[in-house]
Design a protein around this motif. Structure first.
Motif, PDB file in Angstrom:
ATOM      1  N   ILE A   1      53.036  -3.743  36.450  1.00 24.36           N
ATOM      2  CA  ILE A   1      54.064  -4.436  37.234  1.00 24.36           C
ATOM      3  C   ILE A   1      55.443  -3.874  36.862  1.00 24.36           C
ATOM      4  O   ILE A   1      55.855  -3.920  35.700  1.00 24.36           O
ATOM      5  N   LEU A   2      56.122  -3.336  37.864  1.00 25.58           N
ATOM      6  CA  LEU A   2      57.463  -2.785  37.629  1.00 25.58           C
ATOM      7  C   LEU A   2      58.460  -3.937  37.445  1.00 25.58           C
ATOM      8  O   LEU A   2      58.154  -5.088  37.735  1.00 25.58           O
ATOM      9  N   ASP A   3      59.673  -3.609  37.004  1.00 22.95           N
ATOM     10  CA  ASP A   3      60.631  -4.717  36.890  1.00 22.95           C
ATOM     11  C   ASP A   3      61.492  -4.889  38.131  1.00 22.95           C
ATOM     12  O   ASP A   3      62.274  -5.842  38.221  1.00 22.95           O
ATOM     13  N   LYS A   4      61.323  -3.981  39.102  1.00 23.86           N
ATOM     14  CA  LYS A   4      62.031  -4.131  40.388  1.00 23.86           C
ATOM     15  C   LYS A   4      61.104  -3.680  41.527  1.00 23.86           C
ATOM     16  O   LYS A   4      60.332  -2.737  41.340  1.00 23.86           O
TER      17      LYS A   4
ATOM     18  N   GLU B   1      58.849  -8.876  28.845  1.00 25.45           N
ATOM     19  CA  GLU B   1      57.463  -8.562  28.434  1.00 25.45           C
ATOM     20  C   GLU B   1      57.236  -7.050  28.521  1.00 25.45           C
ATOM     21  O   GLU B   1      57.533  -6.448  29.548  1.00 25.45           O
ATOM     22  N   THR B   2      56.728  -6.466  27.461  1.00 15.54           N
ATOM     23  CA  THR B   2      56.524  -5.015  27.513  1.00 15.54           C
ATOM     24  C   THR B   2      55.121  -4.646  28.010  1.00 15.54           C
ATOM     25  O   THR B   2      54.914  -3.560  28.527  1.00 15.54           O
ATOM     26  N   ASN B   3      54.159  -5.554  27.834  1.00 17.46           N
ATOM     27  CA  ASN B   3      52.814  -5.278  28.370  1.00 17.46           C
ATOM     28  C   ASN B   3      52.818  -5.603  29.868  1.00 17.46           C
ATOM     29  O   ASN B   3      52.775  -6.762  30.255  1.00 17.46           O
ATOM     30  N   ARG B   4      52.850  -4.562  30.704  1.00 15.22           N
ATOM     31  CA  ARG B   4      52.974  -4.769  32.154  1.00 15.22           C
ATOM     32  C   ARG B   4      51.650  -4.519  32.861  1.00 15.22           C
ATOM     33  O   ARG B   4      51.596  -4.406  34.080  1.00 15.22           O
ATOM     34  N   LYS B   5      50.562  -4.395  32.097  1.00 16.58           N
ATOM     35  CA  LYS B   5      49.268  -4.032  32.710  1.00 16.58           C
ATOM     36  C   LYS B   5      48.760  -5.107  33.669  1.00 16.58           C
ATOM     37  O   LYS B   5      48.847  -6.306  33.363  1.00 16.58           O
ATOM     38  N   ALA B   6      48.211  -4.658  34.794  1.00 16.82           N
ATOM     39  CA  ALA B   6      47.710  -5.606  35.800  1.00 16.82           C
ATOM     40  C   ALA B   6      46.612  -4.938  36.609  1.00 16.82           C
ATOM     41  O   ALA B   6      46.477  -3.706  36.598  1.00 16.82           O
ATOM     42  N   LYS B   7      45.840  -5.765  37.292  1.00 17.80           N
ATOM     43  CA  LYS B   7      44.868  -5.200  38.243  1.00 17.80           C
ATOM     44  C   LYS B   7      44.807  -6.103  39.466  1.00 17.80           C
ATOM     45  O   LYS B   7      45.049  -7.321  39.372  1.00 17.80           O
ATOM     46  N   PHE B   8      44.506  -5.487  40.605  1.00 23.01           N
ATOM     47  CA  PHE B   8      44.141  -6.240  41.796  1.00 23.01           C
ATOM     48  C   PHE B   8      42.615  -6.297  41.831  1.00 23.01           C
ATOM     49  O   PHE B   8      41.941  -5.296  41.549  1.00 23.01           O
ATOM     50  N   VAL B   9      42.097  -7.458  42.207  1.00 21.88           N
ATOM     51  CA  VAL B   9      40.643  -7.626  42.337  1.00 21.88           C
ATOM     52  C   VAL B   9      40.352  -8.169  43.730  1.00 21.88           C
ATOM     53  O   VAL B   9      41.103  -9.022  44.224  1.00 21.88           O
ATOM     54  N   ALA B  10      39.305  -7.664  44.353  1.00 21.23           N
ATOM     55  CA  ALA B  10      38.885  -8.218  45.649  1.00 21.23           C
ATOM     56  C   ALA B  10      37.383  -8.411  45.654  1.00 21.23           C
ATOM     57  O   ALA B  10      36.639  -7.560  45.148  1.00 21.23           O
ATOM     58  N   ASN B  11      36.954  -9.518  46.184  1.00 20.09           N
ATOM     59  CA  ASN B  11      35.533  -9.714  46.489  1.00 20.09           C
ATOM     60  C   ASN B  11      35.407  -9.867  47.990  1.00 20.09           C
ATOM     61  O   ASN B  11      36.210 -10.562  48.611  1.00 20.09           O
ATOM     62  N   ILE B  12      34.411  -9.189  48.554  1.00 21.67           N
ATOM     63  CA  ILE B  12      34.151  -9.309  49.989  1.00 21.67           C
ATOM     64  C   ILE B  12      32.803  -9.977  50.168  1.00 21.67           C
ATOM     65  O   ILE B  12      31.816  -9.559  49.547  1.00 21.67           O
ATOM     66  N   ALA B  13      32.789 -10.997  51.006  1.00 22.39           N
ATOM     67  CA  ALA B  13      31.515 -11.641  51.370  1.00 22.39           C
ATOM     68  C   ALA B  13      31.201 -11.244  52.804  1.00 22.39           C
ATOM     69  O   ALA B  13      32.092 -11.229  53.665  1.00 22.39           O
ATOM     70  N   PHE B  14      29.943 -10.894  53.054  1.00 24.14           N
ATOM     71  CA  PHE B  14      29.514 -10.467  54.386  1.00 24.14           C
ATOM     72  C   PHE B  14      28.275 -11.280  54.732  1.00 24.14           C
ATOM     73  O   PHE B  14      27.337 -11.357  53.940  1.00 24.14           O
ATOM     74  N   ILE B  15      28.289 -11.918  55.899  1.00 25.23           N
ATOM     75  CA  ILE B  15      27.141 -12.739  56.303  1.00 25.23           C
ATOM     76  C   ILE B  15      26.565 -12.204  57.612  1.00 25.23           C
ATOM     77  O   ILE B  15      27.299 -11.981  58.581  1.00 25.23           O
ATOM     78  N   PHE B  16      25.259 -11.966  57.608  1.00 23.53           N
ATOM     79  CA  PHE B  16      24.551 -11.496  58.804  1.00 23.53           C
ATOM     80  C   PHE B  16      24.292 -12.688  59.719  1.00 23.53           C
ATOM     81  O   PHE B  16      24.209 -13.825  59.241  1.00 23.53           O
TER      82      PHE B  16
END
Ligand code: IMP
Length: 191
Positions: A140-143, A109-124
């Motif tokens: 994403i690298l190949d190694k 695959e030549t399209n190696r685009k990616a993202k990390f996503v995080a959601n944080i929940a905080f409860i008082f």
């Protein structure tokens, strides 16, 4: 102020501590707080899963609770592994097994685009809830490259850092990472 981190992932707890230590917050793990719950992450979004985890711990404590849900979304895989990032190569698979599966799926695959996503929940302690999100883009690298971090870090090349997250120091990673950004947004809201 003490915050219970609703996670058993030692890598994440280290990142939370590092980010919050300079800000007057003490992070304690769920285990240190004497809370033993295992929740099923049945949500179809990171935000829902973060809330599921935080609420499960908040029901059993009177303290501030923080939980995150995060994962890797790869363009060529239509956003997978996404919310299934932890279980992508099966329950209990090691980080290297997950990486091997990812690299296998992306072979050729030549399209190696990616993202990390995080959601944080905080409860008082009074039950109020906050939720924040952070993202970081790369490919994403190949190694694998580098020894630091955890999970998919050795194959995630950050566009901003111009190295993999596993080649970055923890300070460098926290500065740009999905979790670092979601936490910074949370800190601004709490302030
Ligand atoms: P959860 O948020 O604990 O449900 O799992 C998220 C999964 O996504 C982790 O087990 C890792 O495989 C992956 N992941 C999330 N954040 C990172 C990161 O900062 N670096 C590498 N992998 C991550």
């Amino acid at each position: 102020m003490r915050i219970i981190a609703a996670t058993k992932n030692a890598g994440k707890i280290r990142e939370f501590e590092k980010i919050f230590s300079g800000l007057g917050f003490e992070i304690i793990s769920q285990a240190e707080a004497g809370i033993d719950v295992d929740v099923e992450e049945i949500g179809d979004t990171f935000a829902k899963n973060a809330l599921i985890k935080a609420r499960a711990v908040a029901m059993l404590s009177d303290e501030y609770v923080l939980a995150d849900d995060s994962g890797l979304c790869v363009d060529a895989l239509d956003g997978r592994p996404g919310v299934r990032s932890a279980r992508y190569a099966g329950e209990g698979a090691s980080d290297s097994e997950k990486i091997a599966k990812l690299l296998g799926e992306l072979e050729g695959e030549t399209n190696r685009k990616a993202k990390f996503v995080a959601n944080i929940a905080f409860i008082f302690p009074d039950g109020r809830e906050l939720i924040t999100q952070g993202e970081v883009y790369g490919r994403i690298l190949d190694k694998p490259r580098g020894e630091n971090g955890f999970g998919y870090d050795p194959v995630f090349y950050s566009d901003e850092l111009e190295k993999t997250f596993a080649e970055a120091s923890s300070d460098e990673k926290n500065r740009v990472s999905h979790r670092g950004r979601a936490l910074a947004a949370l800190y601004d809201m709490i302030k």
